[in-house]
Design a protein around this motif. Structure first.
Motif, mmCIF file in Angstrom:
data_model
loop_
_atom_site.group_PDB
_atom_site.id
_atom_site.type_symbol
_atom_site.label_atom_id
_atom_site.label_comp_id
_atom_site.label_asym_id
_atom_site.label_seq_id
_atom_site.Cartn_x
_atom_site.Cartn_y
_atom_site.Cartn_z
ATOM 1 N N GLU A 40 0.853 -1.183 0.000
ATOM 2 C CA GLU A 40 0.000 0.000 0.000
ATOM 3 C C GLU A 40 0.888 1.232 0.000
ATOM 4 O OE1 GLU A 40 -3.223 0.323 2.779
ATOM 5 O OE2 GLU A 40 -3.500 -1.848 2.802
ATOM 6 N N ILE A 41 0.610 2.138 -0.923
ATOM 7 C CA ILE A 41 1.386 3.367 -1.044
ATOM 8 C C ILE A 41 0.454 4.537 -0.769
ATOM 9 C CG2 ILE A 41 2.828 4.772 -2.558
ATOM 10 C CD1 ILE A 41 3.306 2.147 -4.170
ATOM 11 N N HIS A 42 0.839 5.375 0.188
ATOM 12 C CA HIS A 42 0.032 6.530 0.578
ATOM 13 C C HIS A 42 0.826 7.801 0.267
ATOM 14 C CE1 HIS A 42 -2.718 3.914 2.876
ATOM 15 N NE2 HIS A 42 -1.624 3.249 3.180
ATOM 16 N N PHE A 43 0.240 8.668 -0.558
ATOM 17 C CA PHE A 43 0.861 9.949 -0.881
ATOM 18 C C PHE A 43 0.114 11.060 -0.171
ATOM 19 C CE2 PHE A 43 2.020 7.551 -4.761
ATOM 20 C CZ PHE A 43 3.399 7.722 -4.698
ATOM 21 N N GLY A 44 0.869 12.051 0.302
ATOM 22 C CA GLY A 44 0.236 13.189 0.947
ATOM 23 C C GLY A 44 1.048 14.455 0.764
ATOM 24 N N ASP A 55 7.505 18.854 1.895
ATOM 25 C CA ASP A 55 6.152 18.687 2.417
ATOM 26 C C ASP A 55 5.398 17.536 1.752
ATOM 27 O OD1 ASP A 55 5.811 19.951 -0.032
ATOM 28 O OD2 ASP A 55 4.080 21.110 0.635
ATOM 29 N N LYS A 56 6.004 16.924 0.730
ATOM 30 C CA LYS A 56 5.389 15.753 0.096
ATOM 31 C C LYS A 56 5.804 14.518 0.889
ATOM 32 C CE LYS A 56 3.903 18.200 -3.428
ATOM 33 N NZ LYS A 56 4.038 19.557 -2.909
ATOM 34 N N LYS A 57 4.834 13.663 1.148
ATOM 35 C CA LYS A 57 5.099 12.483 1.983
ATOM 36 C C LYS A 57 4.664 11.233 1.242
ATOM 37 C CE LYS A 57 2.494 11.328 5.635
ATOM 38 N NZ LYS A 57 1.936 11.319 6.993
ATOM 39 N N CYS A 58 5.481 10.198 1.356
ATOM 40 C CA CYS A 58 5.133 8.891 0.813
ATOM 41 C C CYS A 58 5.324 7.863 1.921
ATOM 42 C CB CYS A 58 6.016 8.545 -0.381
ATOM 43 S SG CYS A 58 5.653 6.914 -1.074
ATOM 44 N N VAL A 59 4.263 7.136 2.209
ATOM 45 C CA VAL A 59 4.321 6.048 3.185
ATOM 46 C C VAL A 59 4.063 4.758 2.418
ATOM 47 C CG1 VAL A 59 3.302 5.050 5.268
ATOM 48 C CG2 VAL A 59 3.448 7.545 5.022
ATOM 49 N N PRO A 69 3.381 -6.300 9.043
ATOM 50 C CA PRO A 69 3.624 -5.332 7.962
ATOM 51 C C PRO A 69 4.871 -4.493 8.234
ATOM 52 C CG PRO A 69 1.348 -5.234 8.693
ATOM 53 C CD PRO A 69 2.078 -6.119 9.666
ATOM 54 N N ILE A 70 5.533 -4.099 7.171
ATOM 55 C CA ILE A 70 6.708 -3.231 7.252
ATOM 56 C C ILE A 70 6.283 -1.883 6.681
ATOM 57 C CG2 ILE A 70 9.025 -2.818 6.350
ATOM 58 C CD1 ILE A 70 9.289 -5.927 6.227
ATOM 59 N N THR A 71 6.483 -0.818 7.461
ATOM 60 C CA THR A 71 6.072 0.515 7.031
ATOM 61 C C THR A 71 7.271 1.454 7.028
ATOM 62 O OG1 THR A 71 3.904 0.151 8.038
ATOM 63 C CG2 THR A 71 4.477 2.424 7.483
ATOM 64 N N VAL A 72 7.425 2.195 5.926
ATOM 65 C CA VAL A 72 8.495 3.192 5.815
ATOM 66 C C VAL A 72 7.888 4.509 5.346
ATOM 67 C CG1 VAL A 72 10.313 1.506 5.350
ATOM 68 C CG2 VAL A 72 9.067 2.503 3.447
ATOM 69 N N THR A 73 8.538 5.620 5.717
ATOM 70 C CA THR A 73 8.059 6.958 5.355
ATOM 71 C C THR A 73 9.218 7.781 4.819
ATOM 72 O OG1 THR A 73 6.440 6.859 7.139
ATOM 73 C CG2 THR A 73 6.907 9.034 6.231
ATOM 74 N N ALA A 88 13.207 2.734 -1.714
ATOM 75 C CA ALA A 88 14.552 2.254 -1.368
ATOM 76 C C ALA A 88 14.600 1.761 0.081
ATOM 77 C CB ALA A 88 15.580 3.368 -1.586
ATOM 78 N N LYS A 89 13.949 2.497 0.979
ATOM 79 C CA LYS A 89 13.889 2.073 2.387
ATOM 80 C C LYS A 89 13.138 0.752 2.522
ATOM 81 C CE LYS A 89 13.951 6.615 4.637
ATOM 82 N NZ LYS A 89 13.175 7.554 5.463
#
Length: 104
Positions: A40-44, A55-59, A69-73, A88-89
């Motif tokens: 799951e890719i979340h853009f904000g 100020d752009k964020k990708c989780v 689950p593995i979560t990176v930001t 990459a993370k």
């Protein structure tokens, strides 16, 4: 591996945006294909209309089979940079996780 793209109200999600980021995700995480159920890719955009650097964020949340689950930001000045940093993370984290499992 299913790839799901989500955007907040400040980012306009389009079919082109979704297909590009889904294809890049599948290509980058291809070697883990059989070990992942969903990504799951979340853009904000954290500041909305206001201008700000980073100020752009990708989780990215990766759901490995039978694991937590593995979560990176990642924050950056553009969606593409935030996405590539987060990807990459995620790739590094998956590599480490599966190497540790292999050792046991």
């Amino acid at each position: 591996m299913k790839v799901q793209i989500n955007t907040d109200k400040n980012i306009e999600g389009s079919a082109r945006l979704e297909s590009y980021f889904a294809a890049e995700t599948e290509k980058s995480l291809d070697r883990f294909q059989d070990k992942i159920t969903r990504v799951e890719i979340h853009f904000g955009d954290e500041n909305g209309e206001k201008f700000s650097l980073h100020d752009k964020k990708c989780v990215i949340e990766v759901r490995p089979v039978k694991l937590q689950p593995i979560t990176v930001t990642e924050h950056a000045e553009s969606l593409e940079k935030a996405f590539s940093g987060a990807l990459a993370k995620a790739k590094k984290s998956l590599t480490t996780t599966f190497e540790k499992i292999k050792e046991h």
